[in-house]
Motif scaffolding. Structure first.
Motif, PDB file in Angstrom:
ATOM      1  N   CYS A  43       5.698   6.279   2.248  1.00 30.57           N
ATOM      2  CA  CYS A  43       5.392   5.683   0.968  1.00 30.57           C
ATOM      3  C   CYS A  43       4.870   6.884   0.049  1.00 30.57           C
ATOM      4  O   CYS A  43       5.221   6.835  -1.105  1.00 30.57           O
ATOM      5  CB  CYS A  43       4.279   4.439   1.044  1.00 30.57           C
ATOM      6  SG  CYS A  43       4.873   3.022   2.022  1.00 30.57           S
ATOM      7  N   MET A  94       5.013   1.886  -4.737  1.00 28.58           N
ATOM      8  CA  MET A  94       4.895   2.724  -3.405  1.00 28.58           C
ATOM      9  C   MET A  94       3.646   2.417  -2.790  1.00 28.58           C
ATOM     10  O   MET A  94       3.213   2.541  -1.852  1.00 28.58           O
ATOM     11  CB  MET A  94       5.330   4.079  -3.488  1.00 28.58           C
ATOM     12  CG  MET A  94       7.072   4.475  -3.512  1.00 28.58           C
ATOM     13  SD  MET A  94       7.634   3.617  -2.298  1.00 28.58           S
ATOM     14  CE  MET A  94       8.674   2.172  -2.961  1.00 28.58           C
ATOM     15  N   LYS A 113       2.929  -1.255  -1.455  1.00 26.58           N
ATOM     16  CA  LYS A 113       3.366  -1.203  -0.139  1.00 26.58           C
ATOM     17  C   LYS A 113       2.559  -0.435   0.778  1.00 26.58           C
ATOM     18  O   LYS A 113       2.347  -0.669   2.157  1.00 26.58           O
ATOM     19  CB  LYS A 113       5.004  -0.705  -0.225  1.00 26.58           C
ATOM     20  CG  LYS A 113       5.707  -1.709  -0.955  1.00 26.58           C
ATOM     21  CD  LYS A 113       7.442  -1.289  -0.908  1.00 26.58           C
ATOM     22  CE  LYS A 113       8.338  -2.435  -1.535  1.00 26.58           C
ATOM     23  NZ  LYS A 113       9.767  -2.106  -1.502  1.00 26.58           N
ATOM     24  N   MET A 114       2.284   0.956   0.461  1.00 33.55           N
ATOM     25  CA  MET A 114       1.320   1.540   1.264  1.00 33.55           C
ATOM     26  C   MET A 114       0.270   0.845   1.539  1.00 33.55           C
ATOM     27  O   MET A 114      -0.432   0.799   2.851  1.00 33.55           O
ATOM     28  CB  MET A 114       0.842   3.108   0.714  1.00 33.55           C
ATOM     29  CG  MET A 114       0.409   3.956   1.480  1.00 33.55           C
ATOM     30  SD  MET A 114      -0.271   5.522   0.461  1.00 33.55           S
ATOM     31  CE  MET A 114      -0.619   6.422   1.833  1.00 33.55           C
ATOM     32  N   TYR A 129       9.650  -3.222   6.391  1.00 29.61           N
ATOM     33  CA  TYR A 129      10.250  -2.359   5.196  1.00 29.61           C
ATOM     34  C   TYR A 129      11.319  -1.255   5.995  1.00 29.61           C
ATOM     35  O   TYR A 129      11.329  -1.023   7.157  1.00 29.61           O
ATOM     36  CB  TYR A 129       9.281  -1.204   4.714  1.00 29.61           C
ATOM     37  CG  TYR A 129       8.211  -2.126   3.853  1.00 29.61           C
ATOM     38  CD1 TYR A 129       8.315  -3.233   3.081  1.00 29.61           C
ATOM     39  CD2 TYR A 129       6.918  -1.769   4.316  1.00 29.61           C
ATOM     40  CE1 TYR A 129       7.449  -3.750   2.274  1.00 29.61           C
ATOM     41  CE2 TYR A 129       5.726  -2.384   3.451  1.00 29.61           C
ATOM     42  CZ  TYR A 129       6.117  -3.463   2.451  1.00 29.61           C
ATOM     43  OH  TYR A 129       5.220  -4.073   1.906  1.00 29.61           O
ATOM     44  N   LEU A 189      12.128   2.274   2.071  1.00 33.57           N
ATOM     45  CA  LEU A 189      10.978   1.460   1.682  1.00 33.57           C
ATOM     46  C   LEU A 189      11.398  -0.247   1.148  1.00 33.57           C
ATOM     47  O   LEU A 189      10.759  -0.733   0.483  1.00 33.57           O
ATOM     48  CB  LEU A 189       9.826   1.960   0.835  1.00 33.57           C
ATOM     49  CG  LEU A 189       8.919   2.931   1.626  1.00 33.57           C
ATOM     50  CD1 LEU A 189       8.046   2.030   2.682  1.00 33.57           C
ATOM     51  CD2 LEU A 189       9.467   4.140   2.519  1.00 33.57           C
TER      52      LEU A 189
END
Length: 1155
Positions: A1005, A1017, A1020-1021, A1106, A1111
């Motif tokens: 990410c 990103m 999502k991290m 993911y 991702l």
């Protein structure tokens, strides 16, 4: 003709431009003279010495003087601070004054029907001009010849020759002499007007005189040394013409009148070009033209106005870093920068029909077609109208520089705005404000966007930047091929844009903004004066305002490099030496200019950003002043600032801030202030410098604190000395206490000795006391407290750092995980944000590293010693089965690799072989003593290495060293393949694999932030399951960035999850929870998202699946057969997590399958 400045005031009777500075003098009917800077639109000074109205004022053409005349019958000469000379002699109002261009003379005209020439140095009248029979309204010296012109209400203008006066002055200079009356002689009387005259003036270079009067006419007169005659007449005004002037730069005549209008006339054709009518219906009284540019000023009943004939901005374009294309009205020319040679490309007035006037169809901008590599194709945009009309189409011309055979010549089209988007393609805005695609080779036109647009700018890759003005003004990145918008950002009043590397720089009227190519705002600065131009030089921006050259760094710092007399439009910057820059620019008078700039200041600030200690020290050595000291202190570089300061109090403060306790102590000794020792003691105690704490407490006579300090450090020697000075029973040593008891309580001393084994002769009371003590359980020796540390002649051990380490710590900004260069160094200027409270222990802001609990390795049970060697080997070989690591342990690498290829699609087996050939901590099976250890198979025990790597990975995560994190956890996965373990350790091994996979996904990410949407990103991290303290960090990072990018809905969702975790985590500081609640509250007030991202709230609670390579969220996927990481179905390459296996179907590791 454009209005540049307006200022309301009393009736303006006279105005005058300074020849070089952006100043104008205004003489008011109220008796006040105002000095105004029309560029920054501020009044600089007022002068009020005149008694009554001031009717005339003028700057000296060379000296810092101006003169004035008024109703108090006086002529006054001023410097810019006060009146220097008062010239008295007129018998009535003074209507007009003017300086001689060379000699120290002032010419004045008065209602006493005379004009006088004064020597203002000797305060003498050196000539009197008589002959007019009414008030003299205007008078002027010729700029180069020995002529004077005057006009009067007697309906005449007179031309005079002052050659005799000039000759006589050259002979006698400032000597006193008697007026003869022959100093000035009349050459001609111009009596063509039918009513009173109000104004007269010379042309700067032609033998022409202009006059205007109450007969509503303007007349032009030619003259020579003997006579003057009427040449032409200009009619059009409908009331008295108060003033008419030749403009020295514009080839026009400007007049104003009591009919509320200003009219501009072509000086060649003598036809009216345009008209400006006062909106307040004020009468105009005066016109003054700037001698060196296109400005002119007019004064009316209620205001002063400054106009320009042409726009200030000179169209410039740099082609191939070598050629400068620029335009001056209708002339397009090119300058070769290396040689300085100029060449005219085209006079566009020759290709436009009908032939435009002087003020129409002047070149407004130049654009170069970067898509056409075969020829230099230029597009010229012209100003069609003198009035601002946003709906009117502008003329565009396509011109080829160095035209070749076969070129079709100049093409024209009309559009509101246009730009190149291909070799033969232009995007343009039509009459309906829609965007259409125009192929200028085939003349084909097609509509690509029907929404209203205001301006177009080219973007890389054939894309468009569209500025849409209106209630929701914004800048949009548009794809002409797909006919759809890609990204947009709110922005108002866009003027110019420029791409540089991965950044987009946008210039507004008062702001300069740096965006990413995806239109995400990184930096924005606001100015109070209009920004005129900018260039990118050596990783910082140089830009100009109306009066200054300034710089902008990538952390938002700005500063002034130089002030300028004229407005500059920057073209290029070339670094000459270490600290100088050659600046190439064009001023508002279309003059090509080169300047050498000192750029030490921005380079010094960049050195601070880059933590370049050598550059910082070099600058500090050469520039020791308070401004540098203040900046260093502001940037938390107190250790460097300490070298500059000489004041003792400042030296103490800086020493304390930089942790230099030795310097602070020396300064405190010199100042001798007890409060300073208290501050120094607190800092020394914080650092653990117990020796300095001791010294400070001695200076402060704090004996109680000293006694406690000696107790803590075990310094018995000083403790005993202190007890002699000020006894304190609590801190006395055992020996001292015994001595005190023997001296003061001898019977109790005998009891103590008896209990300690030294038999004493006791009386009955003492024996009863001993029996009572024994009934309580016996006696115990009174032992003094054990010191915290053994006393040494050194402070408590501290981490030793060199100066570069200190600089690195001091200049590191508090921030969340760095996304790119802008995350640490660039903050949006003047944007109100909630500041995240993160401490300074690392880039994440943690105090303690997260620890992982590990199971202890299982103790190997002793085997039955009755087994023989062959039986043992048979048992061992049978145990190997299909577990590859057991073959590796037996030395059979080929079979082991083959098994891994079958079970997990092993592809990168070279990496495993490299690990196997390394020196490994093999544990020999020593539980069978009768076997030779050298012949036994070995057991590969790498669990200790794996645990150490995981701990190291956690530490790197805390310190935000993400590349090292990836290396650590990939090594964990690889070494687990070479680790032998028992069946009851399968869950533990699987746990380590999942931990490594999750941390590798988090690092993916971070790695993809630069190449894709950084906000998506980091969000999502934040959904990936990490250690609690690290999960909190990823959530805090996503919270901060989503708020800064105005994704308030996303910010609320993340804040909610973060608050939930923080309430269950007692290790975090309370400020972290409070800060998250502030973000949540602030986001709820906005409740919008500015950036569209692929993110859902439920992902925060249940980790989504993911794709490791992109991702993207997956519902159908395939996995790595070893670590379980997921990929799209069309991905068939090496796993990015373990770096060993091909992604796809495989049975999996045999060793991880439970029996």
């Amino acid at each position: 003709m454009f209005v540049k400045f307006e200022r309301h005031s009393d009736r303006v009777k006279s105005v005058s431009f300074h020849p070089h500075r952006p100043w104008v003098l205004s003489a008011l009917h109220s008796g006040v003279i105002e000095l105004i800077d029309y560029r920054i639109k501020k009044r600089i000074a007022t002068y009020e010495d005149h008694q009554g109205a001031v009717r005339s004022v003028q700057f000296h053409p060379q000296l810092n003087l101006f003169c004035s005349g008024g109703d108090d019958y006086t002529v006054r000469v001023w410097n810019f601070k006060q009146c220097q000379f008062v010239l008295k002699g007129h018998l009535d109002y003074v209507r007009c004054v003017t300086f001689h261009p060379i000699n120290p003379w002032v010419l004045s005209g008065s209602d006493d029907q005379t004009a006088r020439v004064w020597n203002y140095q000797s305060r003498q009248t050196i000539a009197i001009l008589t002959g007019h029979t009414h008030y003299i309204m205007s008078c002027h010296f010729h700029p180069t010849q020995d002529f004077i012109v005057t006009c009067s209400l007697d309906q005449t203008a007179r031309l005079w020759n002052y050659g005799v006066l000039k000759q006589r002055y050259a002979q006698k200079k400032n000597q006193e002499y008697v007026l003869s009356g022959a100093e000035v002689q009349v050459i001609a009387i111009m009596d063509g007007h039918k009513d009173q005259l109000n104004w007269c003036a010379f042309h700067k270079s032609e033998p022409l005189i202009i006059t205007s009067g109450d007969d509503k006419n303007i007349k032009l007169w030619k003259y020579n040394e003997n006579k003057a005659w009427e040449f032409d007449s200009l009619t059009g005004h409908t009331n008295n013409v108060c003033c008419a002037e030749f403009h020295s730069k514009g080839d026009v005549i400007i007049s104003d009148s009591e009919d509320h209008t200003i009219r501009i006339w072509d000086s060649v054709t003598r036809k009216q070009i345009t008209l400006y009518e006062n909106q307040h219906y004020d009468r105009y009284w005066i016109v003054a033209c700037h001698p060196n540019n296109y400005y002119f000023a007019c004064g009316s009943d209620t205001m002063l106005q400054v106009f320009t004939l042409h726009k200030d901005r000179v169209p410039v374009l740099l082609v191939n870093e070598r050629y400068l294309c620029m335009a001056e009205q209708k002339i397009l020319k090119v300058i070769e920068l290396n040689s300085g040679q100029q060449q005219i490309i085209k006079d566009i007035s020759t290709v436009i029909t009908p032939t435009p006037t002087i003020l129409e169809d002047n070149i407004e901008s130049i654009e170069y077609n970067t898509y056409d590599t075969q020829k230099t194709q230029l597009m010229i945009r012209c100003i069609r109208s003198l009035k601002k009309d946003t709906n009117k189409l502008k003329r565009h011309l396509l011109i080829v520089f160095q035209q070749q055979k076969g070129d079709s010549g100049i093409k024209q089209f009309n559009s509101k705005s246009a730009c190149f988007i291909g070799k033969n393609k232009i995007a343009r805005i039509n009459q309906e404000s829609q965007i259409e695609l125009y192929n200028y080779e085939t003349e084909a036109v097609s509509l690509i966007d029907d929404k209203e647009a205001s301006k177009l700018f080219p973007a890389p890759g054939g894309k468009l930047l569209i500025y849409r003005d209106g209630n929701n003004s914004h800048l949009e990145l548009f794809d002409p091929l797909a006919k759809q918008g890609l990204n947009q950002i709110e922005y108002s009043n866009v003027k110019y844009v420029q791409y540089h590397d991965s950044y987009l720089i946008v210039q507004g009227k008062l702001q300069l903004t740096i965006l990413t190519k995806q239109l995400q705002k990184l930096i924005e600065i606001q100015e109070y004066i209009n920004i005129k131009s900018f260039i990118w030089v050596n990783n910082f921006i140089i830009y100009t305002t109306k009066s200054q050259i300034k710089y902008l760094l990538l952390n938002g710092d700005t500063g002034v490099l130089k002030s300028t007399e004229n407005i500059l439009y920057l073209v290029k910057g070339e670094q000459q030496q270490q600290n100088t820059l050659k600046l190439i620019a064009v001023d508002n008078a279309a003059q090509y200019i080169t300047q050498i700039l000192d750029i030490q200041e921005p380079l010094f600030k960049i050195a601070i950003l880059n933590k370049d200690l050598n550059a910082i020290h070099k600058f500090v050595e050469n520039n020791q002043n308070e401004a540098v000291l203040s900046y260093l202190y502001q940037k938390r570089l107190a250790s460097v600032a300490l070298k500059l300061v000489k004041d003792k109090q400042a030296k103490f403060s800086l020493s304390l801030d930089s942790g230099n306790l030795e310097q602070a102590y020396k300064a405190a000794i010199e100042i001798k202030d007890t409060s300073l020792f208290e501050q120094l003691r607190s800092e020394a105690l914080r650092q653990g410098n117990n020796l300095l704490v001791d010294v400070c407490d001695q200076q402060l006579n704090q004996f109680d604190r000293l006694a406690f300090l000696y107790l803590c450090t075990g310094n018995n020697e000083k403790q005993e000395k202190l007890q002699n000075i000020q006894p304190n029973y609590i801190y006395q040593s055992q020996i001292q206490k015994q001595k005190s008891i023997k001296q003061n309580l001898p019977k109790l001393a005998q009891i103590i000795e008896h209990l300690n084994g030294n038999i004493q002769k006791l009386d009955k009371n003492q024996q009863d006391t001993i029996e009572w003590i024994k009934s309580l359980g016996g006696s115990q020796a009174l032992i003094p407290p054990i010191p915290i540390m053994k006393y040494k002649n050194d402070p408590w051990p501290l981490l030793q750092m060199n100066e570069q380490d200190i600089i690195n710590l001091e200049v590191t900004e508090e921030s969340v995980v760095p996304q790119d260069i802008f995350t640490i160094q660039k903050q949006v200027i003047e944007e109100k944000q909630i500041e995240e409270q993160i401490n300074n222990d690392g880039q994440w802001g943690l105090e303690d590293e997260p620890e992982e609990e590990f199971f202890e390795p299982k103790v190997i049970q002793e085997m039955d010693k009755s087994l023989d060697e062959s039986a043992l080997r048979g048992l061992f070989l049978e145990q190997k089965g299909e577990v590859a690591v057991k073959y590796f342990a037996a030395g059979d690498y080929e079979v082991g690799i083959k098994l891994l290829k079958q079970q997990i699609n092993l592809n990168n087996h070279q990496q495993l072989l490299k690990l196997l050939t390394d020196i490994t901590p093999f544990q020999v099976l020593t539980s069978i003593p009768f076997l030779n250890n050298t012949t036994l198979p070995v057991k590969l025990n790498r669990l200790n290495e794996v645990k150490s790597l995981i701990k190291q990975g956690y530490k790197y995560t805390t310190d935000a060293k993400f590349s090292e994190v990836s290396n650590c956890f990939q090594q964990v996965l690889q070494k687990l393949l070479l680790t032998d373990f028992e069946d009851n350790q399968i869950d533990e091994i699987q746990k380590y694999i999942n931990i490594s996979k999750n941390y590798m996904m988090a690092m993916r990410c971070d790695a993809l932030k630069k190449d894709s949407n950084s906000l998506e990103m980091v969000c999502k991290m934040a959904t990936i399951e990490l250690q609690p303290s690290h999960r909190i960090l990823t959530l805090r990072q996503a919270l901060s960035i989503s708020y800064k990018q105005k994704n308030f809905i996303t910010c609320q969702q993340i804040a909610k999850k973060l608050i939930e975790l923080l309430k269950n985590d007692t290790t975090q500081k309370p400020e972290v929870l409070q800060n998250a609640q502030k973000y949540e509250k602030a986001s709820q007030q906005q409740n919008t998202n500015a950036v569209q991202i692929d993110f859902k709230e439920n992902w925060l609670n249940e980790q989504p699946i993911y794709s490791v390579n992109t991702l993207k969220y997956l519902s159908i996927y395939k996995t790595c057969p070893y670590d379980g990481s997921t990929y799209e179905n069309d991905y068939s390459q090496l796993c990015l997590v373990c770096g060993l296996c091909l992604v796809g179907k495989a049975p999996g590791l045999k060793s991880l399958q439970k029996p």
